[in-house]
Design a protein around this motif. Structure first.
Motif, PDB file in Angstrom:
ATOM      1  N   MET A   1       4.219   0.536   0.688  1.00 28.87           N
ATOM      2  CA  MET A   1       3.181   1.542   0.547  1.00 28.87           C
ATOM      3  C   MET A   1       3.490   2.410  -0.675  1.00 28.87           C
ATOM      4  SD  MET A   1       1.722   2.324   4.338  1.00 28.87           S
ATOM      5  CE  MET A   1       2.259   3.942   4.519  1.00 28.87           C
ATOM      6  N   TYR A   2       2.450   2.788  -1.355  1.00 29.41           N
ATOM      7  CA  TYR A   2       2.574   3.512  -2.620  1.00 29.41           C
ATOM      8  C   TYR A   2       2.053   4.946  -2.546  1.00 29.41           C
ATOM      9  CZ  TYR A   2       3.628  -0.906  -4.902  1.00 29.41           C
ATOM     10  OH  TYR A   2       4.214  -2.078  -5.283  1.00 29.41           O
ATOM     11  N   ILE A   3       1.885   5.483  -1.376  1.00 31.14           N
ATOM     12  CA  ILE A   3       1.262   6.799  -1.245  1.00 31.14           C
ATOM     13  C   ILE A   3       2.023   7.854  -2.040  1.00 31.14           C
ATOM     14  CG2 ILE A   3       0.579   8.629   0.346  1.00 31.14           C
ATOM     15  CD1 ILE A   3       0.315   6.358   2.491  1.00 31.14           C
ATOM     16  N   ASN A   6       1.820   7.210  -5.832  1.00 32.33           N
ATOM     17  CA  ASN A   6       0.474   7.478  -6.342  1.00 32.33           C
ATOM     18  C   ASN A   6       0.155   8.966  -6.344  1.00 32.33           C
ATOM     19  OD1 ASN A   6      -0.074   4.806  -6.917  1.00 32.33           O
ATOM     20  ND2 ASN A   6      -0.917   4.400  -4.896  1.00 32.33           N
ATOM     21  N   SER A  52      -7.200  10.483  -1.022  1.00 29.99           N
ATOM     22  CA  SER A  52      -7.859   9.438  -1.812  1.00 29.99           C
ATOM     23  C   SER A  52      -9.251   9.897  -2.263  1.00 29.99           C
ATOM     24  CB  SER A  52      -7.933   8.114  -1.057  1.00 29.99           C
ATOM     25  OG  SER A  52      -8.814   8.184   0.032  1.00 29.99           O
ATOM     26  N   ASP A  60      -7.682   1.972   0.045  1.00 37.05           N
ATOM     27  CA  ASP A  60      -6.789   0.813   0.038  1.00 37.05           C
ATOM     28  C   ASP A  60      -5.895   0.814  -1.205  1.00 37.05           C
ATOM     29  OD1 ASP A  60      -5.885  -1.758   1.144  1.00 37.05           O
ATOM     30  OD2 ASP A  60      -6.861  -2.609  -0.623  1.00 37.05           O
ATOM     31  N   ASP A  61      -6.456   1.152  -2.351  1.00 38.08           N
ATOM     32  CA  ASP A  61      -5.666   1.225  -3.582  1.00 38.08           C
ATOM     33  C   ASP A  61      -4.635   2.341  -3.499  1.00 38.08           C
ATOM     34  OD1 ASP A  61      -7.205  -0.831  -4.566  1.00 38.08           O
ATOM     35  OD2 ASP A  61      -8.369   0.427  -5.933  1.00 38.08           O
ATOM     36  N   VAL A  63      -3.098   3.497  -0.999  1.00 38.33           N
ATOM     37  CA  VAL A  63      -2.017   3.135  -0.078  1.00 38.33           C
ATOM     38  C   VAL A  63      -1.235   1.910  -0.545  1.00 38.33           C
ATOM     39  CG1 VAL A  63      -1.504   2.359   2.281  1.00 38.33           C
ATOM     40  CG2 VAL A  63      -3.214   4.142   1.906  1.00 38.33           C
ATOM     41  N   ASN A  64      -1.917   0.904  -1.071  1.00 44.79           N
ATOM     42  CA  ASN A  64      -1.298  -0.407  -1.281  1.00 44.79           C
ATOM     43  C   ASN A  64      -1.063  -0.843  -2.726  1.00 44.79           C
ATOM     44  OD1 ASN A  64      -1.152  -1.128   1.550  1.00 44.79           O
ATOM     45  ND2 ASN A  64      -3.381  -1.234   1.455  1.00 44.79           N
ATOM     46  N   LYS A  65      -1.505  -0.070  -3.697  1.00 43.34           N
ATOM     47  CA  LYS A  65      -1.343  -0.473  -5.099  1.00 43.34           C
ATOM     48  C   LYS A  65      -0.681   0.635  -5.899  1.00 43.34           C
ATOM     49  CE  LYS A  65      -5.321  -3.520  -5.283  1.00 43.34           C
ATOM     50  NZ  LYS A  65      -6.620  -3.778  -5.891  1.00 43.34           N
ATOM     51  N   ASP A  66       0.051   0.240  -6.915  1.00 40.95           N
ATOM     52  CA  ASP A  66       0.634   1.192  -7.843  1.00 40.95           C
ATOM     53  C   ASP A  66      -0.448   1.544  -8.856  1.00 40.95           C
ATOM     54  OD1 ASP A  66       2.005   2.628  -9.724  1.00 40.95           O
ATOM     55  OD2 ASP A  66       3.646   1.186  -9.934  1.00 40.95           O
TER      56      ASP A  66
END
Length: 75
Positions: A1-3, A6, A52, A60-61, A63-66
């Protein structure tokens, strides 16, 4: 997770304080501080959703993407 990553990226790239994020997003400063400073902080889906939306990033981005890599030079 990237929270956490991000959140840090968005705060730095937009040059805003966590106080401003808290006030504008409705997520408490305590929650933001724990998220940024404690390695395994749990955060509610409601808070993640607020963040977000505040940063105008797909949930989704967020939480799940850098997003620092996917948005280089665009923020």
């Amino acid at each position: 997770m990237y929270i956490k990553k991000n959140l840090e990226f968005m705060i730095k790239s937009k040059k805003i304080s966590i106080r401003r994020v808290s006030k504008d997003s409705g997520v408490s400063i305590k929650t933001l501080s724990y998220l940024l400073n404690k390695p395994s902080t749990r955060i509610s889906l409601n808070s993640i959703n607020k963040l977000s939306q505040y940063f105008e990033v797909n949930l989704d981005d967020f939480v799940n993407k850098d997003i620092s890599k996917s948005n280089e030079g665009t923020i």
